[in-house]
Design an enzyme around this catalytic site. Structure first.
Site, PDB file in Angstrom:
ATOM      1  N   GLU A 108     -13.495 -64.322 -57.258  1.00  5.07           N
ATOM      2  CA  GLU A 108     -13.540 -62.816 -57.238  1.00  5.07           C
ATOM      3  C   GLU A 108     -12.373 -62.072 -57.861  1.00  5.07           C
ATOM      4  OE1 GLU A 108     -16.575 -61.654 -53.803  1.00  5.07           O
ATOM      5  OE2 GLU A 108     -14.595 -60.949 -53.671  1.00  5.07           O
ATOM      6  N   CYS A 121      -6.288 -57.713 -59.536  1.00  4.55           N
ATOM      7  CA  CYS A 121      -5.962 -58.724 -58.330  1.00  4.55           C
ATOM      8  C   CYS A 121      -6.855 -59.937 -58.754  1.00  4.55           C
ATOM      9  CB  CYS A 121      -6.367 -58.221 -56.877  1.00  4.55           C
ATOM     10  SG  CYS A 121      -6.018 -59.401 -55.771  1.00  4.55           S
ATOM     11  N   CYS A 128      -8.955 -71.932 -50.731  1.00  6.02           N
ATOM     12  CA  CYS A 128      -7.321 -71.971 -50.591  1.00  6.02           C
ATOM     13  C   CYS A 128      -7.115 -73.087 -49.597  1.00  6.02           C
ATOM     14  CB  CYS A 128      -6.755 -70.611 -50.085  1.00  6.02           C
ATOM     15  SG  CYS A 128      -4.980 -70.842 -50.222  1.00  6.02           S
ATOM     16  N   CYS A 132      -4.186 -70.250 -43.531  1.00  8.57           N
ATOM     17  CA  CYS A 132      -3.646 -69.406 -42.827  1.00  8.57           C
ATOM     18  C   CYS A 132      -4.734 -68.643 -41.844  1.00  8.57           C
ATOM     19  CB  CYS A 132      -2.986 -67.920 -43.642  1.00  8.57           C
ATOM     20  SG  CYS A 132      -1.639 -68.629 -44.634  1.00  8.57           S
ATOM     21  N   CYS A 135      -6.763 -65.039 -42.800  1.00 13.24           N
ATOM     22  CA  CYS A 135      -7.008 -64.992 -44.003  1.00 13.24           C
ATOM     23  C   CYS A 135      -8.524 -65.539 -44.217  1.00 13.24           C
ATOM     24  CB  CYS A 135      -6.305 -65.648 -45.144  1.00 13.24           C
ATOM     25  SG  CYS A 135      -6.802 -65.446 -46.904  1.00 13.24           S
ATOM     26  N   CYS A 359      -7.437 -57.590 -49.100  1.00 13.76           N
ATOM     27  CA  CYS A 359      -6.821 -58.974 -49.022  1.00 13.76           C
ATOM     28  C   CYS A 359      -7.452 -59.975 -48.270  1.00 13.76           C
ATOM     29  CB  CYS A 359      -5.378 -58.727 -48.401  1.00 13.76           C
ATOM     30  SG  CYS A 359      -4.828 -57.219 -48.588  1.00 13.76           S
TER      31      CYS A 359
END
Ligand code: SAH
Length: 367
Positions: A108, A121, A128, A132, A135, A359
């Site tokens: 995205e 962004c 990923c 974390c 997230c 985020c």
């Protein structure tokens, strides 16, 4: 699914995306055109259409014979990003795009229009590997690295939509790019570096954006921060710190078990020295987890006197997580503790929340 605490630095090997004009520098483009039996100077002509005029319609490339146009599109301009869904909020000034890549992977990008700037962004990886726990992207693990062209084309798509007046507010230009979508940019160093060159070099090489308007955000891969400092590209570095003490950061940003707070900050200060750019420290405020007054004071003490700016991000809770954003009074106290130590601080606005564009939410809600 990665197991808790597992870090994935090397992306799984998958079929490479087809080579695209935007993967190559001008010399590489020329060589590729010649290899495909096209005159080398056509590379420069097409690059101007693609990057200066933002034209993806070969019908408009009247300085190139039609047969060459078809061959150029076939060999050098494969479709890398297919739109799956575009949704907007904030009266049409925030637009999230979900893209399908050639192998079905999803990424995205988000375009945010403000009165005085347009920020995109973008994603540097599908998924990923940094794991974390707060997230959404981290929870799904790493699918693969994006190619340089897959990164650049996210920005080109936004720039094109803006130029055509498709974004609320009339025709405009992209002024800022933040690598804060999916992925850890410094874990995909070569492709991201290529993208930084493409974004900043003037047409016909690149899009000609100011390096000062570009932010690379990292969990803190220390050797790569040092490498980036030596590239001579004055992009802004953002470090996702989220805790000033190793005990807590080991759990919030698991890569901290490899490079500690002190080492990450030392690398950040070196980066600031080398580039004369103010480093940005990202800190998601999580209620009763990392938002205590003593942590704000410790953070302030670590940062005071450096070329730095703190970006506090109210936690955007991920589905199923017990964590939530800080209480307003705790957020205010956190800001004050930093200000009392002379540290510049802002609280990030929360654009795109209702479209899962904020985020760490990217692609988590994909079909
Ligand atoms: N991997 C890079 C860039 C991607 S995330 C990095 O970690 O810096 C961009 C920023 O959003 C990071 O600071 C990240 O920690 C933060 N973030 C991720 N999930 C979040 C959430 N749920 N709420 C608030 N901030 C979040």
């Amino acid at each position: 699914m990665p197991s808790p605490g597992e870090l994935v630095f090397d992306a799984p090997r998958r079929g490479k995306p087809p080579v695209h004009l935007m993967d190559l520098d001008p010399a590489g483009r020329k060589a590729a055109f010649i290899e495909h039996g096209l005159p080398g100077y056509r590379a420069d002509q097409v690059s101007r259409h693609w990057l200066a005029r933002l034209s993806d319609d070969p019908g408009e490339w009247t300085d190139i014979p039609e047969s060459d146009r078809a061959e150029i599109v076939r060999t050098m301009l494969p479709t890398l990003l297919t739109p799956v869904r575009t949704i907007s909020c904030d009266d049409g000034t925030t637009v999230k795009s979900l893209w399908r890549l050639h192998d079905g992977a999803l990424v995205e990008s988000v375009l945010m229009r403000y009165p005085e700037r347009v920020t995109m962004c973008i994603s540097s990886q599908a998924g990923c590997g940094m794991n974390c726990p707060f997230c959404a992207t981290g929870q799904a693990g790493l699918t693969r690295n994006l190619s340089t062209a897959e990164i650049v084309e996210q920005v080109v798509a936004g720039a094109r939509a803006l130029q055509r007046g498709e974004i609320e507010g009339g025709p405009g230009r992209v002024s800022n790019v933040v690598f804060m979508g999916m992925g850890e940019p410094l874990a995909n160093y070569r492709a991201v570096l290529g993208a930084l060159h493409r974004l900043t070099e003037p047409p016909p090489s690149g899009l000609g954006l100011s390096a000062r308007g570009i932010t690379v955000s990292t969990v803190g891969l220390v050797p790569r921060i040092r490498e980036l400092a030596d590239e001579g590209l004055p992009v802004t570095l953002a470090v996702s710190l989220h805790a000033p003490d190793d005990d807590l950061r080991d759990t919030l940003v698991p890569v901290n078990t490899r490079w500690k707070v002190r080492e990450v900050l030392d690398a950040a200060w070196e980066y600031a020295r080398a580039t004369h750019r103010r480093v940005s420290i990202e800190y998601a405020l999580i209620r009763d987890v990392n938002d205590q007054r003593w942590r704000a004071e410790l953070l302030g003490d670590l940062l005071a006197g450096h070329l730095v700016h703190v970006n506090l991000i109210p936690l955007n809770p991920t589905p199923g997580s017990a964590w939530t954003a800080s209480r307003p009074q705790d957020e205010r106290a956190f800001v004050r503790a930093l200000q009392e130590r002379g540290v510049a601080v802002t609280v990030r606005d929360t654009r795109g929340r209702e479209i899962d564009g904020a985020c760490g939410q990217l692609a988590a809600a994909a079909p």
